[in-house]
Structures are given as C-alpha cells and as structure tokens.
Design a protein around this motif. Structure first.
Motif, PDB file in Angstrom:
ATOM      1  N   UNK A  83       0.825  -1.203   0.000  1.00 44.11           N
ATOM      2  CA  UNK A  83       0.000   0.000   0.000  1.00 44.11           C
ATOM      3  C   UNK A  83       0.863   1.259   0.000  1.00 44.11           C
ATOM      4  N   UNK A  84       1.881   1.274   0.844  1.00 42.56           N
ATOM      5  CA  UNK A  84       2.773   2.438   0.886  1.00 42.56           C
ATOM      6  C   UNK A  84       3.420   2.664  -0.482  1.00 42.56           C
ATOM      7  N   UNK A  85       3.840   1.581  -1.123  1.00 45.58           N
ATOM      8  CA  UNK A  85       4.476   1.705  -2.435  1.00 45.58           C
ATOM      9  C   UNK A  85       3.503   2.265  -3.466  1.00 45.58           C
ATOM     10  N   UNK A 119      -3.607   4.102   8.170  1.00 47.24           N
ATOM     11  CA  UNK A 119      -4.440   5.304   8.250  1.00 47.24           C
ATOM     12  C   UNK A 119      -3.571   6.500   8.652  1.00 47.24           C
ATOM     13  N   UNK A 120      -2.669   6.310   9.582  1.00 48.61           N
ATOM     14  CA  UNK A 120      -1.734   7.376   9.951  1.00 48.61           C
ATOM     15  C   UNK A 120      -0.952   7.844   8.733  1.00 48.61           C
ATOM     16  N   UNK A 121      -0.475   6.888   7.934  1.00 47.80           N
ATOM     17  CA  UNK A 121       0.282   7.211   6.722  1.00 47.80           C
ATOM     18  C   UNK A 121      -0.565   8.028   5.758  1.00 47.80           C
ATOM     19  N   UNK A 122      -1.807   7.596   5.528  1.00 42.32           N
ATOM     20  CA  UNK A 122      -2.705   8.280   4.594  1.00 42.32           C
ATOM     21  C   UNK A 122      -2.980   9.710   5.044  1.00 42.32           C
ATOM     22  N   UNK A 123      -3.292   9.881   6.306  1.00 39.86           N
ATOM     23  CA  UNK A 123      -3.602  11.223   6.812  1.00 39.86           C
ATOM     24  C   UNK A 123      -2.413  12.161   6.672  1.00 39.86           C
TER      25      UNK A 123
END
Length: 220
Positions: A83-85, A119-123
């Motif tokens: 997902x991060x990639x 979710x932390x990453x997305x925000x």
C-alpha cells in the motif's frame, strides 16, 4: 441545529482510492513466500485477501503447516508495504471531493478496517490530519480480525472520543452500512466507480455520489 453532532468516514474508497485486487493478491503471495510457501492454492489466496476470518486463517495455516501468528505477521507486513508503495508511486490518490470535508462544522473521525498505521500514513501523506479529530484502524494482529466492520467496535470507540450521539458514518460497502446500524447511527453510502453497481442487502440512510452531498446532508 444540524441533524448530526458527529460525522465519521471510512478511508479506502471514501477518502482515498481503494487498493487494487491484484496488488493485494501479490502482497499475499509475497507473505506466503516469506514463510516458505512458493505455491499457494487459489482459494486460500483469495480467502486471505477477501476478509479472512480467524477460523479460516487457522484452517489455511494448518493446511500449509504454518504458525498463524508468524504467517499473519508476514501478511500484514507485505500488505502494508504494498500500500505504501502504491501511494508513493501515485497509483492511489485521494479523491478530489475530500476537500469538501473542510466545510463540515461537526467533529470528524476516520474508522477503517485497514491498519491503524496505514491510516496514519494516509492522513499524513495527503495532508488530511487537520480534518479529523480522531481515527481508528486495526492493529496488525489476528485478534483484530474479529473487530473489523461490520463489528461496530471501532465506530463506538470514535463516537466515545467525540462524544457523538447523533452521528453519520460515510462508507462504500455493505459492511459499513451494517456497522453503522449496529452502532445505532445513520449511514451514507458513497457510490464511487468501484462500487457503482453494488447491491446492498441492508439499506443505508442515504446514498450519495460525492462527499459534497454528505456535507449538505450534515448541514441540514
């Protein structure tokens, strides 16, 4: 006075584009490879990708002689990495209408079946943190599978954080609608492109096409 004192949102499919099925499948294949399984049958792969239960996970691990905790740790690691990639590569983006959330007067939260750390990453990645007062994903544990929507557990946690009583939950799946019902709150189903043909056995309070409509509903 508005009808709702709190508005909660799902993340994938509502705030940001959902992960591609093949990306999730390949991440799961990588997880099996990481624990020594090069050839996994199609049903096991699909079951892990498509909302595996604790019971089914244990069955799969028994079939391949795997320790469930070891396999699940690998699966969650590779799923999150993929997902991060995808986000970093621009293959997944935030929806343009997310900007409409700024116009909401009510306290706002995010409740997702995705990892809490995702979710932390997305925000952070999409500059959304300032729009929300609380957020919940699940920990990367087998036990967390039992708390995923349609279980209302994390919705109830967010409502407690925000002292929400007359809340609206915005989602893109039937499990979102059912979780809202079980939490005793209303729901708005967003018919994005990926769910435009979805047939729901449980009727949401509202059906909308954009988050601009959600803002209008919440302002009434």
């Amino acid at each position: 006075m508005t009808a709702y004192d709190t508005v909660l949102f799902d993340s994938d499919g509502v705030l940001v584009e959902p992960p591609a099925a093949e990306t999730q499948a390949e991440a799961t294949r990588d997880a099996f490879r990481a624990v020594g399984i090069e050839d996994v049958d199609r049903r096991s792969l699909e079951d892990v990708v498509n909302g595996v239960t604790v019971e089914r996970l244990h069955e799969i691990c028994t079939t391949y002689d795997l320790e469930p905790d070891v396999f699940w740790q690998a699966r969650e690691h590779h799923d999150e990495r993929s997902q991060f990639e995808q986000f970093d590569a621009g293959a997944r983006d935030r929806y343009a209408d997310v900007a409409a959330i700024e116009d909401l007067e009510q306290p706002r939260g995010v409740v997702s079946n995705n990892h809490h750390s995702t979710i932390e990453f997305v925000l952070d990645a999409f500059d959304l943190a300032s729009l929300f007062d609380t957020y919940y994903g699940r920990p990367k544990t087998i036990e967390s599978l039992e708390l995923k929507k349609p279980n209302p557990h994390y919705l109830e946690c967010a409502l407690e954080d925000l002292d929400g009583e007359t809340a609206l939950y915005v989602g893109d799946s039937e499990s979102d609608v059912i979780a809202a019902e079980r939490a005793g709150i209303d729901s708005a189903f967003v018919r994005r492109a990926h769910c435009s043909e979805a047939s729901l056995s449980s009727a949401p309070t509202y059906e909308v096409e954009t988050l601009h409509e959600v803002v209008e509903i919440a302002a009434e």
